[in-house]
Design a protein around this motif. Structure first.
Motif, PDB file in Angstrom:
ATOM      1  N   GLN A 286       0.839  -1.197   0.000  1.00  0.00           N
ATOM      2  CA  GLN A 286       0.000   0.000   0.000  1.00  0.00           C
ATOM      3  C   GLN A 286       0.872   1.244   0.000  1.00  0.00           C
ATOM      4  N   ARG A 287       1.917   1.255   0.835  1.00  0.00           N
ATOM      5  CA  ARG A 287       2.819   2.405   0.910  1.00  0.00           C
ATOM      6  C   ARG A 287       3.448   2.675  -0.453  1.00  0.00           C
ATOM      7  N   THR A 288       3.961   1.630  -1.081  1.00  0.00           N
ATOM      8  CA  THR A 288       4.600   1.767  -2.399  1.00  0.00           C
ATOM      9  C   THR A 288       3.601   2.264  -3.439  1.00  0.00           C
ATOM     10  N   ALA A 289       2.399   1.705  -3.421  1.00  0.00           N
ATOM     11  CA  ALA A 289       1.373   2.101  -4.390  1.00  0.00           C
ATOM     12  C   ALA A 289       0.982   3.564  -4.221  1.00  0.00           C
ATOM     13  N   GLU A 290       0.862   4.026  -2.973  1.00  0.00           N
ATOM     14  CA  GLU A 290       0.542   5.432  -2.731  1.00  0.00           C
ATOM     15  C   GLU A 290       1.615   6.344  -3.313  1.00  0.00           C
ATOM     16  N   ILE A 291       2.860   6.011  -3.052  1.00  0.00           N
ATOM     17  CA  ILE A 291       3.958   6.846  -3.541  1.00  0.00           C
ATOM     18  C   ILE A 291       3.968   6.863  -5.068  1.00  0.00           C
ATOM     19  N   GLU A 292       3.781   5.701  -5.680  1.00  0.00           N
ATOM     20  CA  GLU A 292       3.764   5.637  -7.151  1.00  0.00           C
ATOM     21  C   GLU A 292       2.607   6.453  -7.723  1.00  0.00           C
ATOM     22  N   GLU A 293       1.446   6.348  -7.094  1.00  0.00           N
ATOM     23  CA  GLU A 293       0.301   7.135  -7.564  1.00  0.00           C
ATOM     24  C   GLU A 293       0.599   8.625  -7.426  1.00  0.00           C
ATOM     25  N   GLY A 294       1.073   9.030  -6.264  1.00  0.00           N
ATOM     26  CA  GLY A 294       1.375  10.430  -6.027  1.00  0.00           C
ATOM     27  C   GLY A 294       2.436  10.968  -6.971  1.00  0.00           C
ATOM     28  N   ALA A 295       3.392  10.130  -7.326  1.00  0.00           N
ATOM     29  CA  ALA A 295       4.455  10.561  -8.243  1.00  0.00           C
ATOM     30  C   ALA A 295       3.919  10.890  -9.625  1.00  0.00           C
ATOM     31  N   SER A 296       2.723  10.415  -9.938  1.00  0.00           N
ATOM     32  CA  SER A 296       2.124  10.695 -11.251  1.00  0.00           C
ATOM     33  C   SER A 296       1.347  12.014 -11.263  1.00  0.00           C
ATOM     34  N   TRP A 297       1.137  12.623 -10.100  1.00  0.00           N
ATOM     35  CA  TRP A 297       0.371  13.852 -10.023  1.00  0.00           C
ATOM     36  C   TRP A 297       1.179  15.028 -10.571  1.00  0.00           C
ATOM     37  N   ALA A 298       0.480  16.053 -10.998  1.00  0.00           N
ATOM     38  CA  ALA A 298       1.124  17.268 -11.504  1.00  0.00           C
ATOM     39  C   ALA A 298       1.881  17.963 -10.366  1.00  0.00           C
ATOM     40  N   PRO A 299       2.973  18.665 -10.689  1.00  0.00           N
ATOM     41  CA  PRO A 299       3.726  19.366  -9.646  1.00  0.00           C
ATOM     42  C   PRO A 299       2.869  20.286  -8.779  1.00  0.00           C
TER      43      PRO A 299
END
Length: 195
Positions: free
Chosen positions: A72-85
């Motif tokens: 879950q932690r890894t998935a959250e970070i990966e999802e967040g990394a796709s967000w716009a700056p």
């Protein structure tokens, strides 16, 4: 200085460093293997959210783990990394502010309540500010915006060193690290994964 003060100061350092980074840097790699700046900022945001869950646990007595799983932690970070700056800038500032409010509202009883960290350690809630201070101070340096460890408060750095040595020793790296730190070895030891 207290861990709560380090958390507040570290949050200011992190957000100030982030404000000096252009949006184009969010896709650039950091010194942390496999992480871009966007991953790093997403991690700091989700760390605040995870620590807010521990604060909730301390207040209510209802178990509320930082993460349901490492996945879950890894998935959250990966999802967040796709967000716009712009979105990342907003959420990391917002979650930091929300965590600060949560910590300010804790009662004496809640500060003493036991919670469990993502690594499975049982700690009193009074250690949550230290967990956050480490994150925001170290990652302010990791942003690569001109801050170095020399820019961090000396008392924080001393506590960080003690904490890291304890962790490294618990991982079996203590003897080689002690030899190097005491000048008995000129070669720094090969250490495990970054903290």
């Amino acid at each position: 200085m207290s861990a709560l003060a380090w958390t507040e100061g570290g949050t200011r350092l992190f957000l100030d460093a982030l404000s000096r980074i252009g949006d184009e840097r969010f896709a650039a790699p950091t010194s942390l293997p496999g992480w871009t700046t966007a991953h790093l900022v997403a991690h700091v945001h989700f760390n605040a959210q995870a620590l807010r869950r521990l604060v909730s646990w301390a207040v209510t007595g209802i178990e509320n783990r930082m993460y349901a799983s490492a996945e879950q932690r890894t998935a959250e970070i990966e999802e967040g990394a796709s967000w716009a700056p712009a979105q990342l800038r907003d959420v990391v500032a917002g979650s930091a502010s929300a965590l600060a409010e949560d910590l300010t509202a804790l009662s004496d009883r809640a500060w003493d309540a036991e919670v469990v960290t993502a690594q499975g350690r049982t700690i009193p809630a009074s250690q949550i500010p230290w967990l956050r201070a480490r994150e925001v101070m170290v990652h302010a340096v990791d942003l690569g915006a001109g801050l170095t460890f020399a820019d961090l408060p000396a008392d924080f750095t001393a506590e960080l060193l003690a904490d890291v040595v304890r962790k490294r020793a618990a991982a079996g790296e203590g003897p080689a690290l002690a030899a190097w730190l005491t000048g008995r070895s000129v070669t720094p030891p090969a250490l495990g994964p970054w903290l």
